[in-house]
Design a protein around this motif. Structure first.
Motif, PDB file in Angstrom:
ATOM      1  N   ILE A  70     -41.743  -2.447 -57.475  1.00 46.78           N
ATOM      2  CA  ILE A  70     -40.920  -1.058 -57.683  1.00 46.78           C
ATOM      3  C   ILE A  70     -39.609  -1.153 -58.293  1.00 46.78           C
ATOM      4  CG2 ILE A  70     -39.917   0.741 -56.392  1.00 46.78           C
ATOM      5  CD1 ILE A  70     -41.875   0.181 -54.208  1.00 46.78           C
TER       6      ILE A  70
ATOM      7  N   ILE B 194     -38.972   0.636 -62.002  1.00 43.64           N
ATOM      8  CA  ILE B 194     -37.829   1.248 -62.149  1.00 43.64           C
ATOM      9  C   ILE B 194     -37.043   0.888 -63.367  1.00 43.64           C
ATOM     10  CG2 ILE B 194     -35.654   2.197 -61.355  1.00 43.64           C
ATOM     11  CD1 ILE B 194     -36.890   2.396 -58.518  1.00 43.64           C
TER      12      ILE B 194
ATOM     13  N   ILE C  18     -37.152   3.366 -66.730  1.00 42.90           N
ATOM     14  CA  ILE C  18     -36.095   4.596 -66.796  1.00 42.90           C
ATOM     15  C   ILE C  18     -35.779   4.324 -68.242  1.00 42.90           C
ATOM     16  CG2 ILE C  18     -33.503   4.793 -66.513  1.00 42.90           C
ATOM     17  CD1 ILE C  18     -34.130   4.535 -63.460  1.00 42.90           C
TER      18      ILE C  18
ATOM     19  N   THR D  15     -30.603   8.467 -62.611  1.00 43.45           N
ATOM     20  CA  THR D  15     -31.343   7.668 -63.181  1.00 43.45           C
ATOM     21  C   THR D  15     -30.282   6.407 -63.281  1.00 43.45           C
ATOM     22  OG1 THR D  15     -30.689   8.360 -65.453  1.00 43.45           O
ATOM     23  CG2 THR D  15     -32.702   9.117 -64.378  1.00 43.45           C
TER      24      THR D  15
ATOM     25  N   LEU E  76     -30.488   4.880 -59.855  1.00 40.67           N
ATOM     26  CA  LEU E  76     -31.664   3.984 -59.624  1.00 40.67           C
ATOM     27  C   LEU E  76     -31.650   2.859 -60.317  1.00 40.67           C
ATOM     28  CD1 LEU E  76     -34.245   7.120 -59.715  1.00 40.67           C
ATOM     29  CD2 LEU E  76     -33.634   5.858 -57.656  1.00 40.67           C
ATOM     30  N   TRP E  77     -31.416   3.113 -61.586  1.00 40.92           N
ATOM     31  CA  TRP E  77     -31.456   1.785 -62.494  1.00 40.92           C
ATOM     32  C   TRP E  77     -30.697   0.565 -61.789  1.00 40.92           C
ATOM     33  CZ3 TRP E  77     -28.746  -1.021 -66.476  1.00 40.92           C
ATOM     34  CH2 TRP E  77     -29.368  -1.801 -67.333  1.00 40.92           C
TER      35      TRP E  77
ATOM     36  N   ALA F 186     -32.225  -0.826 -58.791  1.00 38.40           N
ATOM     37  CA  ALA F 186     -33.368  -1.873 -59.124  1.00 38.40           C
ATOM     38  C   ALA F 186     -32.870  -3.120 -59.537  1.00 38.40           C
ATOM     39  CB  ALA F 186     -34.214  -1.143 -60.203  1.00 38.40           C
TER      40      ALA F 186
END
Length: 311
Positions: free
Chosen positions: A95, A99, A103, A130, A133-134, A137
């Motif tokens: 996952i 990501i 992205i 974003t 989220l990045w 990750a």
């Protein structure tokens, strides 16, 4: 009040100059618009290419790099199963990778759509979300990397020495088990780390690797084969269990030494740098005759003092 003829001509020239500038500006704007739309199409194609590569590499088909020291013929889930034994870490890493790569692909695609359809800039919240989220990750991959290194923290070896029967023949013929070479060819999935490779079948619960063969001069004229099995693990006990799960066999028939082309270990152990080193000691006056398949399958090293013939 009427202007003089000279003044009228002056105004006409200014109007023509302004019209020419406006016309040039329109041409330039049209050209820039065409270039922007072409750039948008290119960005969209690039984004879709990366997206297809991401999807195929993650879920559908293996792809690879082929060079001297690297990895070839793999898919990301297969690589992760060699490092992590926990399905949770495999899923979390998958996952996070999706990501991390997805992205930038999303923003390349969005930039292409903006240029192609003259869409205004998106809400700032989309960029913030974003970015969060990045970064999450990256943090997850950092934890996964630390976990992966932990699986290699300890190192253990197991050794066994076998005294070989010295035949009356001056030559010692070294060959590989041809039946197992045929079986090895069935193992089509292979992962290569530097000079080593491991492989497996979907229908098998074990993996295999290629051992090393070192031929040295015997100090007491005995022929001895020392088999060293080595592995890493998250702890000394785990590394020891990994070593005990390594399978390797050989057979001697008079002047013929038949070696297995591969060693096996459990799939559930994962790749922990398992290795088998065969240290063959022979008298100086003994001639070692290597079948050509030996060098093809084993990493062979030998002493320059010995007489070794490739057949």
């Amino acid at each position: 009040k009427e202007f003089s003829e000279e003044t009228k001509q002056h105004f006409k020239k200014k109007e023509k100059s302004k019209a020419a500038r406006d016309n040039s500006a329109q041409i330039a704007a049209g050209f820039i618009n065409i270039v922007a739309k072409a750039a948008g199409i290119i960005l969209i194609l690039i984004a879709f290419s990366f997206l297809l590569a991401l999807i195929s590499g993650f879920w559908f088909m293996p792809f690879g790099f082929h060079f001297t020291h690297g990895i070839f013929h793999f898919s990301f889930p297969e690589i992760l199963t060699t490092i992590f034994s926990s399905g949770q870490w495999i899923n979390a890493t998958m996952i996070a990778l999706a990501i991390l790569v997805g992205i930038p692909i999303f923003w390349i695609l969005f930039a292409g759509i903006q240029l192609l359809f003259d869409i205004k800039n998106p809400s700032k919240y989309l960029g913030v979300i974003t970015l969060i989220l990045w970064l999450a990750a990256i943090a997850t991959l950092g934890l996964a990397t630390a976990r992966g290194f932990k699986n290699f923290a300890s190192y253990t070896e197991g050794r066994a020495e076998y005294v070989l029967t010295d035949s009356q023949w001056p030559n010692l013929y070294i060959q590989l088990d041809t039946d197992k070479i045929k079986n090895e060819a069935i193992y089509w999935k292979t992962v290569r780390f530097g000079g080593r490779s491991i492989g497996w079948q979907e229908t098998h619960d074990r993996r295999f690797g290629n051992p090393e063969l070192i031929i040295l001069e015997s100090k007491n004229n005995d022929m001895v084969l020392k088999v060293t099995k080595a592995s890493r693990g998250s702890s000394p006990s785990q590394a020891g269990r990994n070593v005990s799960n390594i399978e390797y066999t050989f057979l001697q028939k008079d002047s013929l030494l038949i070696l297995d082309p591969v060693f096996y270990f459990d799939k559930d152990d994962g790749w922990r740098n398992q290795n088998v080193i065969l240290e063959l000691k022979i008298p100086k006056d003994k001639i070692a005759v290597l079948d050509k398949k030996v060098r093809n399958h084993l990493n062979v090293r030998s002493s320059s003092k010995l007489n070794i013939i490739d057949q």
